[in-house]
Design an enzyme around this catalytic site. Structure first.
Site, PDB file in Angstrom:
ATOM      1  N   ALA A  10      15.835 -93.216  18.486  1.00  0.00           N
ATOM      2  CA  ALA A  10      14.959 -92.119  18.058  1.00  0.00           C
ATOM      3  C   ALA A  10      13.941 -91.720  19.116  1.00  0.00           C
ATOM      4  O   ALA A  10      13.212 -90.757  18.931  1.00  0.00           O
ATOM      5  CB  ALA A  10      14.240 -92.514  16.777  1.00  0.00           C
ATOM      6  N   ARG A  15      10.662 -89.373  29.671  1.00  0.00           N
ATOM      7  CA  ARG A  15      10.820 -89.550  31.116  1.00  0.00           C
ATOM      8  C   ARG A  15      12.078 -88.887  31.675  1.00  0.00           C
ATOM      9  O   ARG A  15      12.230 -88.758  32.887  1.00  0.00           O
ATOM     10  CB  ARG A  15      10.806 -91.054  31.441  1.00  0.00           C
ATOM     11  CG  ARG A  15       9.435 -91.673  31.283  1.00  0.00           C
ATOM     12  CD  ARG A  15       9.475 -93.192  31.204  1.00  0.00           C
ATOM     13  NE  ARG A  15       9.825 -93.667  29.867  1.00  0.00           N
ATOM     14  CZ  ARG A  15       9.897 -94.945  29.509  1.00  0.00           C
ATOM     15  NH1 ARG A  15       9.643 -95.885  30.398  1.00  0.00           N
ATOM     16  NH2 ARG A  15      10.214 -95.285  28.273  1.00  0.00           N
ATOM     17  N   GLY A  79       7.173 -95.955  17.569  1.00  0.00           N
ATOM     18  CA  GLY A  79       7.525 -97.080  18.433  1.00  0.00           C
ATOM     19  C   GLY A  79       8.786 -97.808  17.976  1.00  0.00           C
ATOM     20  O   GLY A  79       9.285 -97.595  16.877  1.00  0.00           O
TER      21      GLY A  79
HETATM   22  C1  UD1 Z   1      11.866-101.025  25.778  1.00  0.00           C
HETATM   23  C2  UD1 Z   1      11.174-102.341  25.490  1.00  0.00           C
HETATM   24  C3  UD1 Z   1      11.019-103.092  26.806  1.00  0.00           C
HETATM   25  C4  UD1 Z   1      12.359-103.287  27.468  1.00  0.00           C
HETATM   26  C5  UD1 Z   1      13.109-101.961  27.610  1.00  0.00           C
HETATM   27  C6  UD1 Z   1      14.536-102.237  28.028  1.00  0.00           C
HETATM   28  C7  UD1 Z   1       9.719-101.902  23.594  1.00  0.00           C
HETATM   29  C8  UD1 Z   1       8.313-101.710  23.120  1.00  0.00           C
HETATM   30  N1  UD1 Z   1       9.889-102.091  24.887  1.00  0.00           N
HETATM   31  O1  UD1 Z   1      11.005-100.296  26.643  1.00  0.00           O
HETATM   32  O2  UD1 Z   1      10.424-104.367  26.557  1.00  0.00           O
HETATM   33  O3  UD1 Z   1      12.202-103.909  28.718  1.00  0.00           O
HETATM   34  O4  UD1 Z   1      13.138-101.248  26.366  1.00  0.00           O
HETATM   35  O5  UD1 Z   1      15.224-101.053  28.300  1.00  0.00           O
HETATM   36  O6  UD1 Z   1      10.622-101.910  22.783  1.00  0.00           O
HETATM   37  N2  UD1 Z   1      12.820 -95.822  20.032  1.00  0.00           N
HETATM   38  C9  UD1 Z   1      12.892 -95.374  18.749  1.00  0.00           C
HETATM   39  N3  UD1 Z   1      11.758 -94.936  18.141  1.00  0.00           N
HETATM   40  C10 UD1 Z   1      10.543 -94.946  18.748  1.00  0.00           C
HETATM   41  C11 UD1 Z   1      10.474 -95.410  20.079  1.00  0.00           C
HETATM   42  C12 UD1 Z   1      11.631 -95.848  20.691  1.00  0.00           C
HETATM   43  O7  UD1 Z   1      13.971 -95.358  18.152  1.00  0.00           O
HETATM   44  O8  UD1 Z   1       9.562 -94.540  18.114  1.00  0.00           O
HETATM   45  C13 UD1 Z   1      14.038 -96.290  20.695  1.00  0.00           C
HETATM   46  C14 UD1 Z   1      14.411 -95.448  21.898  1.00  0.00           C
HETATM   47  O9  UD1 Z   1      15.312 -94.409  21.542  1.00  0.00           O
HETATM   48  C15 UD1 Z   1      15.060 -96.446  22.836  1.00  0.00           C
HETATM   49  C16 UD1 Z   1      14.435 -97.764  22.425  1.00  0.00           C
HETATM   50  O10 UD1 Z   1      13.838 -97.597  21.170  1.00  0.00           O
HETATM   51  O11 UD1 Z   1      16.453 -96.519  22.622  1.00  0.00           O
HETATM   52  C17 UD1 Z   1      13.394 -98.219  23.444  1.00  0.00           C
HETATM   53  O12 UD1 Z   1      12.420 -97.212  23.617  1.00  0.00           O
HETATM   54  P1  UD1 Z   1      11.952 -96.761  25.056  1.00  0.00           P
HETATM   55  O13 UD1 Z   1      10.872 -95.763  24.874  1.00  0.00           O
HETATM   56  O14 UD1 Z   1      13.095 -96.422  25.912  1.00  0.00           O
HETATM   57  O15 UD1 Z   1      11.283 -98.129  25.515  1.00  0.00           O
HETATM   58  P2  UD1 Z   1      11.227 -98.740  26.986  1.00  0.00           P
HETATM   59  O16 UD1 Z   1       9.991 -98.271  27.643  1.00  0.00           O
HETATM   60  O17 UD1 Z   1      12.502 -98.528  27.673  1.00  0.00           O
HETATM   61 MG    MG Z   2      14.151 -97.403  27.365  1.00  0.00          MG
END
Ligand code: UD1
Ligand code: MG
Length: 466
Positions: A10, A15, A79
Site C-alpha cells: 500500500a 521515492r 506505515g
Molecule cells: C522497510 C522496512 C525496513 C527494511 C526495508 C526493506 C519498515 C518500517 N521498514 O523500509 O526496515 O529495511 O523495508 O526493503 O517497515 N507499506 C504499506 N503501507 C504503508 C507503508 C508501507 O503497505 O502505510 C508497504 C509498502 O508498499 C512496502 C512496504 O510496506 O511494500 C515497506 O514500505 P517502504 O515505505 O518501502 O519501507 P522501506 O523504507 O523500504
Molecule cells: Mg521499501
C-alpha cells in the site's frame, strides 16, 4: 500450522517519483507485485492477502484474473505496521503469517520456506549484510562480533531515518520479510506507536517489543543481496533488473545459446531457445517467444509473442510481433512483421518490408520496401521493391490473394479486394484493381510517350533559376 501470506503493497512509493503505484513498476516486463506473488504462490499458502492503498483500482485491475488474492484496503496509510494490522482480521487464528513486502520482488520461495521454518512460536526475519546498507532498517544485536552474528541475539530494528551514526554503520539490514504465528503478531502489533521520525507505525518495531517480552526472534540469512533487496527508487529497480536479466542470460547460455553480451539482453516474458541459437547485442524479447535450433538474431531486434523455426536469420533492427516464422526464413535488416504474419519455409523478407495478417508460401520473397497487409502470397512468388497492398478503403479492410510463382513488379499498387492467379505477372509501376488471370501480364499505368527533338523552354535574362 496453516500458512497465510500477507503482502504489504500500500506504500505511496514517493521515492519512485511516479504516477504509477510502485508495485506496478515493471521488472522484466511484469509488475514488482507479480514477482512477489510468484514466490508466495509457490508456497501453497491457504490465503494470500495483499494490502493496497487508496486508490487501489489500478493495482487490482492488473491482477483481476488472479483469484488467489484476497485484497485488503489500508486507508489511510499509516506505515507498514498499520498495513499488516489491517490484514490480520482476515487471517485464521491458528495460522502462521508470512509477511512479504510488495517492493521486494526477487525473493525466492526457498528463502521464505527457511524463514517460516525458523519462526516456531516466535518471530523469524530474513536479514542480510550489505556493503552499502543506506536506507534500510538495521538489525540490532546483543553479543555480536564484528564478522559473525553467531551466538548473538536480535534485540531490535532501527530504521535508517531514526538511526544514530553508530547504528548506521551496521551492515546487517532488515529485508522486511518475517514470519510469526498470528497470535504473536497480533499481540505485538497492538503495542506499536508512531513516535519516530516518519510518524508511522513501523512493523519493524515489533522486533524490539518481542525481545522485551521474551519472545524468540530468529534471524534467517538472505544469502544473495539482490534476492532480498527492496526497490524504493528507480536506481534500485534498474539494479535488480540487470541482476535478474543476467540470471536469465546465464541460464540461456547453459542451455546452449550464444549470447554475445549477456549484459545487453532483455527478456520480458518467457523465451525458449534451441541449441546453437546466437543472440547478438541489444535484443529484446517480450511475451512468449520460441526459437528453434540455430536461429540467429542480429543486433537491435525486438521479438514479441512469436515462434521462429530452425535456422531462421533475423538481421539487425527488425521487429517481429505475433508472427509464425518457419525454418530457414531470412528477415531484415529493418523488417517489421506484425501480428498475424505467417511465413512458410525459406521466405525472405528484406529491408523496410512490413507485413500484417499476411501469409507467405514456401520460398516467397519480398526483399525491399513493401507493405503486405491482409494478404496471402503463394509459394515462389516474388514481390518487387515498393509494392503495396492497398488493404484499406478508409472504412473497411480488404484482402489481396496472390497465387504461386507470381511476379509482382516494382512499385505495384495492388488495390484490394484483389486476386492475382498463379504464374501471373504485374508490370512495374502498375495500379491493379481487377483480377489478373493465370499466366497473364497485367499492366496498369500511363503509356510512355517520347516527344522527339524536345526543345526545353528558353531561359529569360535575369532568371535565377530554381
Ligand atoms: C522497510 C522496512 C525496513 C527494511 C526495508 C526493506 C519498515 C518500517 N521498514 O523500509 O526496515 O529495511 O523495508 O526493503 O517497515 N507499506 C504499506 N503501507 C504503508 C507503508 C508501507 O503497505 O502505510 C508497504 C509498502 O508498499 C512496502 C512496504 O510496506 O511494500 C515497506 O514500505 P517502504 O515505505 O518501502 O519501507 P522501506 O523504507 O523500504
Ligand atoms: Mg521499501
Amino acid at each position: 500450522m496453516a500458512l497465510e501470506v500477507v503482502v504489504l503493497a500500500a506504500g505511496a512509493g514517493t521515492r519512485m517519483r511516479s504516477r504509477t503505484p510502485k508495485v506496478l513498476h515493471p521488472l522484466a516486463g511484469r509488475p514488482l507485485l507479480a514477482h512477489v506473488l510468484d514466490a508466495a504462490f509457490r508456497l501453497e499458502a491457504e490465503q494470500c492477502h495483499v494490502v493496497v492503498g487508496h486508490p487501489a483500482d489500478e493495482v487490482k485491475a492488473h491482477f483481476q484474473n488472479e483469484p488467489r488474492i484476497s485484497w485488503v484496503l489500508q486507508e489511510p496509510r499509516l506505515g507498514s505496521g498499520h498495513a499488516a494490522a489491517q490484514a490480520l482480521p482476515a487471517v485464521a487464528n491458528d495460522a502462521t503469517v508470512l509477511v512479504l513486502l510488495g517492493d521486494v520482488p526477487l525473493v525466492r520461495a526457498e528463502t521464505l520456506s527457511r524463514c517460516i521454518a525458523a519462526s516456531g512460536d516466535g518471530i523469524a526475519l530474513v536479514t542480510i549484510d550489505l556493503p552499502d546498507p543506506r536506507g534500510f532498517g538495521r538489525i540490532l544485536r546483543r553479543g555480536s562480533s564484528r564478522d559473525s552474528h553467531c551466538g548473538s541475539r536480535i534485540i531490535g530494528i532501527v530504521e535508517d531515518a531514526d538511526a544514530t551514526a553508530e547504528q548506521r554503520a551496521i551492515a546487517e539490514i532488515n529485508t522486511g520479510i518475517l514470519a510469526a504465528p498470528k497470535a504473536v503478531l497480533g499481540t505485538l502489533l497492538e503495542t506499536l506507536d508512531r513516535n519516530n521520525k516518519q510518524g508511522e507505525y513501523y512493523l519493524t518495531d515489533i522486533v524490539g517489543k518481542a525481545d522485551a517480552r521474551g519472545i524468540a526472534v530468529a534471524g534467517v540469512d538472505g544469502r544473495v543481496p539482490e534476492e532480498v533487496m527492496g526497490v524504493n527508487d528507480r536506481v534500485q529497480l534498474a539494479h535488480l533488473e540487470r541482476y535478474y536479466q543476467r540470471g536469465l542470460a546465464d541460464e540461456l547460455m547453459r542451455q546452449g545459446v550464444a549470447v554475445m553480451d549477456p549484459s545487453r539482453l532483455d527478456i520480458r516474458g518467457r523465451l525458449k531457445a534451441g541449441r546453437d541459437c546466437v543472440i547478438d547485442v541489444d535484443v529484446v524479447f517480450e511475451g512468449d517467444v520460441v526459437l528453434g535450433e540455430g536461429v540467429h538474431v542480429g543486433p537491435g531486434c525486438v521479438i514479441r509473442n512469436s515462434a521462429l523455426g530452425d535456422a531462421v536469420e533475423v538481421h539487425p533492427m527488425s521487429c517481429i510481433d505475433g508472427a509464425m516464422v518457419a525454418a530457414g526464413c531470412r528477415i531484415g535488416p529493418y523488417a517489421r512483421l506484425r501480428p498475424g504474419t505467417e511465413l512458410a519455409e525459406s521466405v525472405h523478407i528484406g529491408n523496410f518490408v512490413e507485413t500484417k495478417k499476411a501469409s507467405l508460401g514456401v520460398g516467397a520473397k519480398a526483399n525491399h520496401l513493401a507493405y503486405l497487409g491482409d494478404a496471402s502470397v503463394g509459394a515462389g512468388t516474388n514481390v518487387g521493391a515498393g509494392a503495396i497492398t492497398c488493404n484499406y478503403d478508409g472504412v473497411d479492410k480488404h484482402r489481396t490473394e496472390i497465387g504461386e510463382n507470381v511476379f509482382i513488379g516494382t512499385n505495384a499498387t495492388l488495390v484490394a479486394p484483389l486476386t492475382i492467379d498463379d504464374e501471373a505477372y504485374v508490370g512495374a509501376g502498375s495500379t491493379i484493381t481487377k483480377t489478373v488471370e493465370r499466366e497473364d501480364l497485367a499492366i496498369g499505368r500511363g503509356r510512355q510517350r517520347n516527344i522527339q527533338g524536345w526543345t526545353p523552354p528558353a531561359k529569360r535574362q535575369g532568371d535565377e533559376g530554381p
